[in-house]
Design a protein around this motif. Sequence first.
Motif, PDB file in Angstrom:
ATOM      1  N   PRO A   1       0.799  -1.343  -0.083  1.00  0.00           N
ATOM      2  CA  PRO A   1      -0.057  -0.077  -0.004  1.00  0.00           C
ATOM      3  C   PRO A   1       0.961   1.328  -0.064  1.00  0.00           C
ATOM      4  CG  PRO A   1      -0.747  -1.583   1.568  1.00  0.00           C
ATOM      5  CD  PRO A   1       0.447  -2.032   1.113  1.00  0.00           C
ATOM      6  N   ILE A   2       2.147   1.155   0.516  1.00  0.00           N
ATOM      7  CA  ILE A   2       3.056   2.147   0.379  1.00  0.00           C
ATOM      8  C   ILE A   2       4.155   1.725  -0.257  1.00  0.00           C
ATOM      9  CG2 ILE A   2       2.264   3.322   2.566  1.00  0.00           C
ATOM     10  CD1 ILE A   2       4.530   1.891   4.018  1.00  0.00           C
ATOM     11  N   ASN A   3       5.068   2.856  -0.730  1.00  0.00           N
ATOM     12  CA  ASN A   3       6.340   2.324  -1.429  1.00  0.00           C
ATOM     13  C   ASN A   3       7.253   1.428  -0.165  1.00  0.00           C
ATOM     14  OD1 ASN A   3       6.046   3.606  -3.945  1.00  0.00           O
ATOM     15  ND2 ASN A   3       6.179   5.636  -2.484  1.00  0.00           N
ATOM     16  N   GLY A   4       7.584   0.422  -0.839  1.00  0.00           N
ATOM     17  CA  GLY A   4       8.314  -0.698   0.157  1.00  0.00           C
ATOM     18  C   GLY A   4       9.720  -1.010  -0.608  1.00  0.00           C
ATOM     19  N   ASN A   5      10.449  -1.261   0.318  1.00  0.00           N
ATOM     20  CA  ASN A   5      11.860  -1.804  -0.084  1.00  0.00           C
ATOM     21  C   ASN A   5      12.497  -2.945   0.549  1.00  0.00           C
ATOM     22  OD1 ASN A   5      12.380   0.837  -1.479  1.00  0.00           O
ATOM     23  ND2 ASN A   5      12.887   1.783   0.457  1.00  0.00           N
ATOM     24  N   VAL A   6      13.108  -3.796   0.000  1.00  0.00           N
ATOM     25  CA  VAL A   6      13.779  -5.137   0.638  1.00  0.00           C
ATOM     26  C   VAL A   6      15.355  -4.976   0.353  1.00  0.00           C
ATOM     27  CG1 VAL A   6      13.540  -7.535   0.366  1.00  0.00           C
ATOM     28  CG2 VAL A   6      11.519  -6.139  -0.089  1.00  0.00           C
ATOM     29  N   ASN A   7      16.135  -5.319   1.265  1.00  0.00           N
ATOM     30  CA  ASN A   7      17.385  -5.495   1.099  1.00  0.00           C
ATOM     31  C   ASN A   7      17.723  -6.838   1.547  1.00  0.00           C
ATOM     32  OD1 ASN A   7      18.064  -2.877   0.489  1.00  0.00           O
ATOM     33  ND2 ASN A   7      18.212  -2.287   2.603  1.00  0.00           N
ATOM     34  N   VAL A   8      18.398  -7.630   0.884  1.00  0.00           N
ATOM     35  CA  VAL A   8      18.932  -9.009   0.915  1.00  0.00           C
ATOM     36  C   VAL A   8      20.251  -9.351   1.333  1.00  0.00           C
ATOM     37  CG1 VAL A   8      18.677 -11.396  -0.099  1.00  0.00           C
ATOM     38  CG2 VAL A   8      17.078  -9.574  -0.802  1.00  0.00           C
ATOM     39  N   TYR A   9      20.342 -10.030   2.302  1.00  0.00           N
ATOM     40  CA  TYR A   9      21.728 -10.253   2.939  1.00  0.00           C
ATOM     41  C   TYR A   9      21.995 -11.749   3.085  1.00  0.00           C
ATOM     42  CZ  TYR A   9      21.305  -5.337   4.274  1.00  0.00           C
ATOM     43  OH  TYR A   9      20.964  -4.105   4.392  1.00  0.00           O
ATOM     44  N   ALA A  10      23.057 -12.080   2.936  1.00  0.00           N
ATOM     45  CA  ALA A  10      23.411 -13.622   3.249  1.00  0.00           C
ATOM     46  C   ALA A  10      24.282 -13.687   4.575  1.00  0.00           C
ATOM     47  CB  ALA A  10      24.361 -14.307   2.099  1.00  0.00           C
TER      48      ALA A  10
END
Length: 295
Positions: free
Chosen positions: A159-168
């Motif tokens: 519904p809002i602007n979302g971000n995803v950061n991926v880490y190992a």
Amino acid sequence: TDTTTETGEPQVCNSMSRTVWYSFTPTETMSVRASTQGFTNIYRATGTSISDLQYMLCINSSSPSTFLAEVGQTYYIQVGSNGVGTIQVNLQQVFPPANDIFANAEVVTSLPFSATPDITDTSTEQGEFSYCYGMNKTVWYSFTPTESMVLRADALGSPINGNVNVYASNGPGLSGLQFVQCSGPSGSPAFLAEANVTYYLQVGPAFGETGTVRINLTQAIPPANDNFATPEAITALPFNGSVNITDAGLETNEPQNCSYMYKTVWYAFTPSETMTVRMDTQGSAIGANLNVYQP
């Protein structure tokens, strides 16, 4: 009206000519929301003097923020303005989702996975970093594949602007995370997830927004020549190939020369005689790059 600033007083986000100070030392670890009319800066004490303050976040009348206050740690709240009159400042304990904290990351057990956490009362914790997008509200998820696979993590449908950061994960805690990729509101490239490696997804809003954000984690089916070890062999010239790279990804340590590419496929060519060869991506439906390597 009659307040001032003192020698050495920090001015981080906004220059304030009039300030007052508050301190808070919680008896238990908690999430605290701060709001104000005017400007407020939050600091963590690392010593006894004003020069020992570690900046955490700034707040103005249009953007209340939440921070994680650790038990026994003293926090200083600097409140001020360039105007005169009365300023209101508010602190209250809030109760964010359990996976607001990295150590409490929600474990993803099966794919496809989707969730819609409310990040309004979430915060970031001491030592938390955010690649690609600066997020001051985050929740965490973890996933450990039992076999190597290509994954896509995104916030599409939020519904809002979302971000995803991926880490190992290469070690314990936040300091053991190795950045893999990031995804903005418009979507995400796929990435290669190796078997039995734990991957952490840091999810939060763009532009300091509040509300509900959506997180999606799905398995992608890439082309057969997605990886360097399985290139498509070119056996005769001229060669013309077309491949859908929507679900293609990147491998660990995959080289990036000339232009950075989020999705790649591989081809191999071994000429039977010395020759001059021209290679290009003319005719592609999207903008494409091509890098040539010699083993």
